[in-house]
Design a protein around this motif. Structure first.
Motif, short mmCIF file in Angstrom:
data_model
loop_
_atom_site.label_atom_id
_atom_site.label_comp_id
_atom_site.label_asym_id
_atom_site.label_seq_id
_atom_site.Cartn_x
_atom_site.Cartn_y
_atom_site.Cartn_z
N LEU A 113 40.38 52.21 51.49
CA LEU A 113 41.35 51.92 51.27
C LEU A 113 42.26 51.79 50.14
CD1 LEU A 113 42.91 54.34 54.29
CD2 LEU A 113 42.70 54.98 51.98
N ARG A 114 41.52 50.04 50.47
CA ARG A 114 42.77 48.69 49.70
C ARG A 114 42.59 49.29 47.79
NH1 ARG A 114 37.66 44.31 52.27
NH2 ARG A 114 39.59 44.18 54.29
N ARG A 115 41.12 49.24 47.15
CA ARG A 115 41.48 49.18 45.80
C ARG A 115 42.41 51.00 45.99
NH1 ARG A 115 35.96 47.68 42.51
NH2 ARG A 115 35.68 46.08 44.25
N PRO A 116 42.27 52.40 46.08
CA PRO A 116 43.67 53.21 45.86
C PRO A 116 44.90 52.85 45.96
CG PRO A 116 41.76 54.07 46.77
CD PRO A 116 41.05 52.19 47.24
N LEU A 117 44.72 51.92 46.90
CA LEU A 117 46.46 50.95 47.23
C LEU A 117 46.82 50.28 45.95
CD1 LEU A 117 46.65 50.80 50.89
CD2 LEU A 117 48.18 52.87 49.78
N ALA A 118 46.07 49.76 45.54
CA ALA A 118 46.37 49.38 44.76
C ALA A 118 46.35 49.54 43.40
CB ALA A 118 45.24 48.02 44.77
N THR A 119 45.61 50.73 43.58
CA THR A 119 46.08 51.40 42.31
C THR A 119 47.61 52.06 41.92
OG1 THR A 119 43.58 51.96 41.89
CG2 THR A 119 45.23 53.25 40.33
N ALA A 120 47.47 52.72 43.18
CA ALA A 120 48.44 53.31 43.75
C ALA A 120 50.01 52.43 43.54
CB ALA A 120 48.56 54.05 44.88
N LEU A 121 50.11 51.13 43.97
CA LEU A 121 51.47 50.51 43.79
C LEU A 121 51.34 49.69 42.55
CD1 LEU A 121 50.62 48.38 46.71
CD2 LEU A 121 52.42 49.62 46.65
N HIS A 179 39.70 42.35 43.46
CA HIS A 179 40.32 42.74 42.47
C HIS A 179 40.98 43.93 42.79
CE1 HIS A 179 34.72 42.51 40.86
NE2 HIS A 179 35.14 42.62 42.67
N SER A 180 41.32 44.21 43.87
CA SER A 180 42.51 44.83 44.07
C SER A 180 43.62 43.70 43.68
CB SER A 180 42.58 45.05 45.42
OG SER A 180 41.59 46.58 45.80
N TYR A 181 43.48 42.18 44.56
CA TYR A 181 44.44 41.22 43.76
C TYR A 181 44.33 41.21 42.57
CZ TYR A 181 47.19 36.90 44.00
OH TYR A 181 47.80 36.44 43.45
N ALA A 182 43.65 41.51 41.72
CA ALA A 182 43.37 40.59 39.81
C ALA A 182 44.17 41.59 39.19
CB ALA A 182 42.61 40.70 39.69
N LEU A 183 44.28 43.30 40.33
CA LEU A 183 44.74 43.80 39.45
C LEU A 183 45.77 43.90 39.87
CD1 LEU A 183 45.52 46.79 37.94
CD2 LEU A 183 44.61 48.33 41.00
N ARG A 242 38.31 33.14 45.25
CA ARG A 242 38.78 32.91 44.42
C ARG A 242 37.67 33.49 42.46
NH1 ARG A 242 39.12 28.42 47.51
NH2 ARG A 242 41.78 29.08 48.44
N THR A 243 36.46 33.42 42.53
CA THR A 243 35.83 33.05 41.27
C THR A 243 36.41 34.68 41.08
OG1 THR A 243 34.11 32.38 41.80
CG2 THR A 243 33.73 33.96 41.00
N ALA A 244 36.00 35.83 42.34
CA ALA A 244 36.67 37.53 41.64
C ALA A 244 37.62 37.59 41.23
CB ALA A 244 35.85 38.13 43.03
N VAL A 245 38.79 37.17 41.64
CA VAL A 245 40.21 37.44 41.21
C VAL A 245 40.52 36.56 39.65
CG1 VAL A 245 42.68 36.06 41.41
CG2 VAL A 245 41.48 37.22 42.99
N LEU A 246 39.56 35.26 39.03
CA LEU A 246 39.72 34.64 38.13
C LEU A 246 39.00 35.50 36.82
CD1 LEU A 246 39.20 30.90 38.71
CD2 LEU A 246 41.57 32.34 38.07
N ASP A 247 37.92 35.97 37.85
CA ASP A 247 36.79 37.20 36.48
C ASP A 247 37.92 38.09 36.54
OD1 ASP A 247 34.65 35.29 36.72
OD2 ASP A 247 33.36 36.08 37.80
#
Length: 322
Positions: A113-121, A179-183, A242-247
């Motif tokens: 549910l993490r990425r779908p909620l990030a997408t919706a937000l 990846h959700s945080y980066a979005l 952190r690396t995934a966020v920066l990427d």
């Protein structure tokens, strides 16, 4: 003659066997007391009447969390101009309210549910910006109660607004996925750029200082959430996050060709890799600095504004307890 009734010494093997038996008995007792799994599927959302009503009656106990996430995005996403209907805003509010009721600071969101909620937000970028910034949010505060429906602005769109604790708990749970945080971080970066670009050329006083301060507070709140997430990880896990966020930030290709957001992203990508994550902590102040340069702001005004923005960002960061 030795007393045959005397106790024999307990051997090491006997001690081990006894310990194993006690452990098994304890485990069985815990299983009987707590059950095999006390976490409801998909955080209990398929069984929530309000969620089923607003997201879709097809939601059921046999639905996968991935399918539920897709349903949430479909039910809450607005049109191409970013406008949302009452039903769309209500759907996301009901989902977030249901999640927020599961315990302050203790929300363990199903990974699917993490990425779908990030997408919706991210589709509610202006609302997310206002709630994170916490300055120009009168309508958001008065309409945040779970039972209060989304409010409609003069442009005809309905807005998402939830309690502050609910928003922070959901964001913390979503941000477990870098990846959700980066979005969400990219969404806020672009929204900050739009807010700064919309400030009139003759603005002064609060009209000049509130937009950059609110933006810096929003970014600093995300900084605090990132710190809270990585605090719970070991060193290698935190570094991987952190690396995934920066990427995710460095690889973004959807930014505008010009403007403050694009200028900051270009500078961020040209920063040495080992310094990039630390540069995020200064993003709000740095975007204000770039904006002041583009406006050719006089030195006295610029320095006073940067000081206000820095204080606002620090205050917002401290409101999140990492």
């Amino acid at each position: 003659m030795a007393d045959k009734t005397a106790r024999r010494p307990i051997t090491a093997t006997a001690v081990i066997v006894l310990g194993v038996c006690l452990a098994l008995l304890g485990g069985i007792g815990a299983w009987l007391l707590l059950g095999r799994d006390t976490t409801p599927p998909c955080n209990g959302l398929p069984a929530n009447d309000r969620v089923r009503s607003s997201v879709g009656q097809d939601i059921g106990p046999d639905m996968s969390c991935q399918a539920l996430g897709e349903a949430i995005v479909k039910a809450s996403t607005g049109d191409a101009q970013g406008r949302h209907s009452l039903a769309q805003a209500q759907a996301l509010k009901d989902v977030m309210t249901a999640l927020g009721a599961q315990g302050t600071g203790e929300l363990a969101l199903d990974p699917a549910l993490r990425r779908p909620l990030a997408t919706a937000l991210a589709d509610y970028a202006p609302d997310l910006h206002a709630m994170l910034g916490g300055i120009g949010i009168q309508d958001f505060v008065t309409k945040a109660a779970p039972a209060t429906p989304p409010w409609k602005s003069d442009d005809g769109t309905y807005h998402l607004t939830v309690l502050t604790d609910t928003l922070r708990d959901v964001l913390h749970a979503v941000a477990q996925d870098p990846h959700s945080y980066a979005l969400l971080r990219l969404t806020e970066t672009r929204t900050t750029g739009q807010r700064l670009a919309a400030v009139p050329a003759d603005a002064e006083g609060f009209g000049l200082s509130v937009p950059p301060t609110e933006s810096a507070r929003a970014l600093a709140t995300l900084d605090g959430i990132a710190e809270a997430v990585t605090r719970d990880l070991d060193t290698s896990q935190a570094q991987a996050w952190r690396t995934a966020v920066l990427d995710g930030l460095a690889d973004d290709s959807g930014s505008a060709a010009d403007g403050v957001a694009a200028a900051w992203l270009r500078g961020f990508r040209s920063t040495a890799e080992e310094e990039r994550y630390e540069s995020l902590r200064a993003q709000g102040v740095e975007m204000t600095r770039l904006w002041a340069q583009q406006r050719k702001m006089d030195e006295q005004t610029r320095q006073g504004l940067l000081a206000k923005v820095e204080r606002g960002a620090l205050s917002a960061y401290r409101e999140i307890e990492p």
